[in-house]
Structures are given as structure tokens and as C-alpha cells.
Design an enzyme around this catalytic site. Sequence first.
Site, PDB file in Angstrom:
ATOM      1  N   LEU A 278     -16.729  18.637 -46.945  1.00  0.00           N
ATOM      2  CA  LEU A 278     -17.435  18.362 -45.693  1.00  0.00           C
ATOM      3  C   LEU A 278     -17.720  16.883 -45.507  1.00  0.00           C
ATOM      4  CD1 LEU A 278     -19.919  21.342 -45.691  1.00  0.00           C
ATOM      5  CD2 LEU A 278     -17.948  21.038 -44.208  1.00  0.00           C
ATOM      6  N   ARG A 279     -17.332  16.079 -46.497  1.00  0.00           N
ATOM      7  CA  ARG A 279     -17.650  14.657 -46.412  1.00  0.00           C
ATOM      8  C   ARG A 279     -16.988  14.005 -45.199  1.00  0.00           C
ATOM      9  NH1 ARG A 279     -19.362  11.977 -51.177  1.00  0.00           N
ATOM     10  NH2 ARG A 279     -17.958  13.157 -52.480  1.00  0.00           N
ATOM     11  N   GLY A 280     -15.793  14.487 -44.883  1.00  0.00           N
ATOM     12  CA  GLY A 280     -15.071  13.929 -43.744  1.00  0.00           C
ATOM     13  C   GLY A 280     -15.831  14.117 -42.445  1.00  0.00           C
ATOM     14  N   THR A 283     -19.052  12.011 -42.372  1.00  0.00           N
ATOM     15  CA  THR A 283     -18.777  10.593 -42.132  1.00  0.00           C
ATOM     16  C   THR A 283     -18.329  10.368 -40.694  1.00  0.00           C
ATOM     17  OG1 THR A 283     -18.047  10.427 -44.407  1.00  0.00           O
ATOM     18  CG2 THR A 283     -17.520   8.585 -42.981  1.00  0.00           C
TER      19      THR A 283
END
Length: 341
Positions: A278-280, A283
Site C-alpha cells: 500500500l506504500r504506493g 505516497t
Amino acid sequence: MALTFPFSAIVAQDEMKLALLISAIDSSIGGVLVFGDRGTGKSTTVRALAALLPPMEAVVNCPYGCAPEKRAGLCGVCEGPGAKDKPKSRKVPVPVVDMPLGVTEDRVVGALDLERALTQGEKAFEPGLLARAHRGFLYIDEVNLLEDHLVDLLLDVAASGENVVEREGLSIRHPAKFVLIGSGNPEEGELRPQLLDRFGLSVEITTPTDLPTRIEVVRRRDAFEKDPEGFTQKWKRHDAKLRKQIVDGRALLPEVVVPDAALERAAQLCLKLGTDGLRGELTLIRAARGLAAFLGDREVTDAHLRRIAPPALRHRLRRNPLDDAGSTVRVERAIAEMFDA
Ligand SMILES: [Zn+2]
């Protein structure tokens, strides 16, 4: 102090400049990774950004440059017993700290003097590069050549905003909030994928290939070197305008609204591209919000997402054996399919 080439006078490199500006507005985006050839002015641009930012108010004699008006997140000196309510402070430039290759871990995190601690019972700590970078930028040229354990350490500290040094049962912690900027030449060694994805934004820069741009780069560089003061004076107004945009953007940031529709778009785009975790998405949303704040917009829209998706996502794509297009092309294609449908 030697004059720095003005940020607004840097020709082209728009994506790198935008990524840095957004990181200066929201340092929680997770830093910037810059890929490109040598001699494309990467470090000039980072230094120019630091010089562009308004000087910061820092507590006098604090080794970490704490902000005097803050009540939380201060170092042990500023927060500990006997700390003054209104400490003396002065204006200092925003730090840009270079991380040289081959640097020792002690020099990065700081060194605890165990002997003095044992014989005199005091915590003797020699602050390192992380302490100096607090509230500023930590710049690693050729991040792909830096030892893996150091890069891991830097990313951990950048994410937590705190440096903890532990040796033989002694421990010291201090605030270390900085924007990590790594640059690398992909031809000289790849970055590990698990490391890539921890940088917030990634940009690719190349030597300009069109004639007028190249001529302008050389013309401005030459003018600056011949007469740094005159040149800086000439660009002062442009830099001041950008500086105000950053200051206003920082103030607006907490008020920028991210509507559900934008969250949905971001999630759809990441699903479509198959980015890991889920970092994408996180960010992408943060960067879009930072961009909106920079532009003075109160709400995140498709236009913000579109513009910031390539630097927010291109380094998070898994290799697709059936698709040998570069990651930038893949992100742009997915954006076009989604937003132009
Ligand atoms: Zn302090």
C-alpha cells in the site's frame, strides 16, 4: 559563504525540481531518488533548493538545531531538566549534509564514548551526520554504491524521524527529521527492489538533447561563474516567488482535502499497475496533496494525481516478462487508459 546557483535559474529538470519542492512542503513523503547520468546537475539542484528555503530558527548551542518554538520532538538538551522555556535562538541556513561513500556507521549515527560514560558517569555523545541533517536534507550521491546496511539504517531513521544509538546497555536518542535524497547512475549498479520502494518519489534525469536547452544551460552556468553576485541578483525575484510558494504551501497543506474520488482513483491506478503493498497509494496521495498545496489548490483532483503519479509509482513496478516497456511508459500508459477513458 560562496553563492549557490539559484534554483529558479536551473534549466529544464522539471520533474526533479517539482519532486524536491513537494518534499520541502511535506517531508513525510519519504525523500527523492534521482536517477541520471553524471554531470546533470543533481547536487547543484539539491543545494539550490536548500538555499531557496527560508533560513530556520534554531536553538543556540543545540547540536541538533532544534526549533525554539516547538514543545515536542526536541532533543534531550532542549527538553531535559533545566531546559529554558524560551531558549535563545538564531537564524541558520537549512542544512544539506553530504553522505560520503565509505563513511563509517559511527560517523553517520554519532558515537557514544563508552570510556567516559563508565569512568565519569556521563553520557558522552559525539553527534554524527544524522544530527547535522536534522530539519534539512541528507544527500547521498551514488546511493547504489553505499553499503546496504547503511542505506537501510538511513531509510529507517528518515521514516521514524529519530536516531537511536545503543552500545553496551547505553542508549541515546535524538530527533533526526530530514529529507533523504539519493542519486545514482543505474549503469553503475542497481538498487535492491526492497530499497527502491522505500523512497517516496523517484525521478529520472538526462542530459538535455535539444540544442536550445543545452545552449541555455551553458549560457547560464557561464554567466553565474563570471559574476555570481550579479547573476544571483538577476534571479532573486524568481527565487523569492518560489520561496513564498513553498511557505504558503506548507501552511495550506493541513487544509488540503483529499476527496473519496481521488482515493479511489489512486487505488485503481495502483491496482492496474500491480504495485506491491500500500506504500504506493499512500505516497501517491501524499504527493498529490503536496502538489495541490504547492499550487495553492485546496482539493486534490485528477490533474494532481496525473502529474505526480510517474515519480510516485515508477520505482514500485514489478518486472513484467510480457512487457518490456520501461516503467515510465507503463505508468503513463495506465494513466492515459484510466483518465482519458
Ligand atoms: Zn535541541
